[in-house]
Design a protein around this motif. Structure first.
Motif, PDB file in Angstrom:
ATOM      1  N   GLY A  87       0.785  -1.221   0.000  1.00 48.49           N
ATOM      2  CA  GLY A  87       0.000   0.000   0.000  1.00 48.49           C
ATOM      3  C   GLY A  87       0.821   1.277   0.000  1.00 48.49           C
ATOM      4  O   GLY A  87       0.483   2.236  -0.711  1.00 48.49           O
ATOM      5  N   VAL A  88       1.906   1.322   0.768  1.00 48.53           N
ATOM      6  CA  VAL A  88       2.701   2.550   0.860  1.00 48.53           C
ATOM      7  C   VAL A  88       3.341   2.913  -0.486  1.00 48.53           C
ATOM      8  O   VAL A  88       3.237   4.065  -0.931  1.00 48.53           O
ATOM      9  N   PRO A  89       4.017   1.989  -1.178  1.00 49.61           N
ATOM     10  CA  PRO A  89       4.554   2.356  -2.500  1.00 49.61           C
ATOM     11  C   PRO A  89       3.474   2.780  -3.497  1.00 49.61           C
ATOM     12  O   PRO A  89       3.688   3.707  -4.286  1.00 49.61           O
ATOM     13  N   LEU A  90       2.311   2.113  -3.461  1.00 51.06           N
ATOM     14  CA  LEU A  90       1.232   2.506  -4.359  1.00 51.06           C
ATOM     15  C   LEU A  90       0.784   3.939  -4.082  1.00 51.06           C
ATOM     16  O   LEU A  90       0.608   4.740  -5.010  1.00 51.06           O
ATOM     17  N   GLY A  91       0.584   4.267  -2.813  1.00 48.01           N
ATOM     18  CA  GLY A  91       0.171   5.618  -2.462  1.00 48.01           C
ATOM     19  C   GLY A  91       1.244   6.645  -2.766  1.00 48.01           C
ATOM     20  O   GLY A  91       0.950   7.774  -3.183  1.00 48.01           O
ATOM     21  N   LEU A  92       2.509   6.266  -2.571  1.00 49.94           N
ATOM     22  CA  LEU A  92       3.618   7.181  -2.834  1.00 49.94           C
ATOM     23  C   LEU A  92       3.694   7.517  -4.325  1.00 49.94           C
ATOM     24  O   LEU A  92       3.795   8.700  -4.707  1.00 49.94           O
ATOM     25  N   VAL A  93       3.640   6.503  -5.166  1.00 50.11           N
ATOM     26  CA  VAL A  93       3.701   6.717  -6.611  1.00 50.11           C
ATOM     27  C   VAL A  93       2.468   7.469  -7.101  1.00 50.11           C
ATOM     28  O   VAL A  93       2.558   8.394  -7.923  1.00 50.11           O
ATOM     29  N   SER A  94       1.307   7.088  -6.585  1.00 51.30           N
ATOM     30  CA  SER A  94       0.061   7.709  -7.016  1.00 51.30           C
ATOM     31  C   SER A  94       0.033   9.194  -6.688  1.00 51.30           C
ATOM     32  O   SER A  94      -0.309  10.036  -7.530  1.00 51.30           O
ATOM     33  N   GLY A  95       0.393   9.555  -5.462  1.00 49.33           N
ATOM     34  CA  GLY A  95       0.350  10.955  -5.060  1.00 49.33           C
ATOM     35  C   GLY A  95       1.440  11.802  -5.673  1.00 49.33           C
ATOM     36  O   GLY A  95       1.250  12.997  -5.903  1.00 49.33           O
ATOM     37  N   PHE A  96       2.595  11.197  -5.962  1.00 47.17           N
ATOM     38  CA  PHE A  96       3.728  11.973  -6.470  1.00 47.17           C
ATOM     39  C   PHE A  96       3.582  12.272  -7.960  1.00 47.17           C
ATOM     40  O   PHE A  96       3.837  13.390  -8.414  1.00 47.17           O
ATOM     41  N   PHE A  97       3.181  11.290  -8.743  1.00 45.53           N
ATOM     42  CA  PHE A  97       3.121  11.462 -10.190  1.00 45.53           C
ATOM     43  C   PHE A  97       1.766  11.976 -10.674  1.00 45.53           C
ATOM     44  O   PHE A  97       1.690  12.555 -11.763  1.00 45.53           O
ATOM     45  N   ARG A  98       0.711  11.707  -9.902  1.00 44.15           N
ATOM     46  CA  ARG A  98      -0.630  12.134 -10.287  1.00 44.15           C
ATOM     47  C   ARG A  98      -0.981  11.629 -11.690  1.00 44.15           C
ATOM     48  O   ARG A  98      -0.555  10.594 -12.126  1.00 44.15           O
ATOM     49  N   GLY A  99      -1.839  12.357 -12.400  1.00 39.82           N
ATOM     50  CA  GLY A  99      -2.174  12.015 -13.780  1.00 39.82           C
ATOM     51  C   GLY A  99      -2.903  10.690 -13.914  1.00 39.82           C
ATOM     52  O   GLY A  99      -3.633  10.248 -13.022  1.00 39.82           O
ATOM     53  N   TRP A 100      -2.668  10.024 -15.060  1.00 35.78           N
ATOM     54  CA  TRP A 100      -3.383   8.779 -15.351  1.00 35.78           C
ATOM     55  C   TRP A 100      -3.008   7.666 -14.393  1.00 35.78           C
ATOM     56  O   TRP A 100      -3.833   6.805 -14.063  1.00 35.78           O
TER      57      TRP A 100
END
Length: 301
Positions: free
Chosen positions: A112-125
């Protein structure tokens, strides 16, 4: 006339430092509620690690003539319908309960933490795809999804670990993403971009340490929910399987004999209640002392 720099009143959270963490720890250790919670959790850990030396009897040692013996000097928590020592079973059940919660929360954090980190940092699609998957998992009630996973994989301790870990993964993803969105545009992050730092370095060295506080709080709370989930699965016969004892399984075995031995369900129920309460109170205290605004005010003073 004194001119106040408006940047000083913006209450922007500063990058996390070891000194801030040390001050937070000292503040927690001055709280008697935190000390009580740590003592309870330490006792549970000791039972989990050294239960075979603490318990006066084996978990499945039967003494049928002594069945339904009430709590007393010989049997501290009484005996069950087969004459098994309830105190010994409560102590020895701590190992299975903590094992399930530890590995389940670990799985949820690692995914969960890597998913949230990547999702919040890169945004977009990428953010849209990850969050739609998270929203889909949130659409199912936690226990219903866990039961469905166990139904597919089969009952057992390892299955309970996987099921609980999967259902709590989106919680860590959502908490991490929300925190990343708050810090990704902070001045110290923009400064790293201006210096040419890569995205991976920025996420690992600068973003992740500064979103660790809510993750730590969520970890403590997730331990509490994982213990409840394991107890519920074991109560339904889908978690820890005999002959290994667990608090949830003990409640299941006690439900038919409450009129003969009320202590059979009381003590494992109290073990669940006290342990979950300790994790919840500890999580609340962590949330208070790790709040960025609180840390910033104390650091300024």
């Amino acid at each position: 006339m004194t001119v106040i720099d408006p940047r000083l009143t913006a209450a922007e959270p500063e990058p996390a430092t070891p000194g801030m963490l040390r001050r937070a720890v000292r503040q927690m250790l001055r709280n008697p509620v935190v000390i009580a919670c740590l003592v309870v959790l330490l006792a549970v850990v000791v039972c989990a690690l050294f239960g075979q030396w603490i318990a006066p009897h084996g978990a499945n040692d039967t003494n049928v003539p002594a069945a339904f013996t009430p709590p007393g000097a010989e049997y501290l928590f009484g005996t069950d319908d087969l004459g098994r020592d309830v105190f010994s079973r409560v102590v020895l059940s701590a190992g299975a309960t903590l094992r399930v919660s530890l590995f389940a929360v670990g799985i949820a954090m690692v995914i969960g933490v890597p998913l949230g980190l990547v999702s919040g940092f890169f945004r977009g699609w990428l953010d849209a795809v990850i969050m739609r998957l998270v929203d889909t998992m949130f659409a199912f009630p936690v226990m219903l999804l866990a039961i469905a996973i166990v139904a597919v994989l089969g009952p057992g301790l390892n299955t309970a670990i996987i099921a609980i870990g999967v259902v709590y993964t989106p919680i860590f993803a959502r908490v991490t993403r929300g925190s990343v969105l708050q810090v990704r545009e902070e001045p110290y992050i923009r400064a790293q971009r201006a210096l040419g730092a890569g995205n991976t370095r920025i996420m690992v060295r600068h973003v992740l340490p500064n979103v660790s506080a809510p993750i730590i709080v969520q970890t403590s709370l997730s331990f509490a929910f994982a213990i409840l989930s394991e107890a519920a699965l074991s109560f339904l016969g889908l978690g820890v399987q005999p002959p290994e004892p667990s608090w949830g399984r003990m409640l299941f075995e006690a439900k038919e004999f409450m009129h003969l031995g009320w202590w059979m369900g009381l003590f494992p129920g109290l073990a669940i209640f006290v342990t979950v309460l300790a994790f919840n109170l500890l999580g609340d205290s962590l949330r208070d002392v790790l709040d960025p605004k609180t840390i910033t005010r104390e650091d300024a003073s």
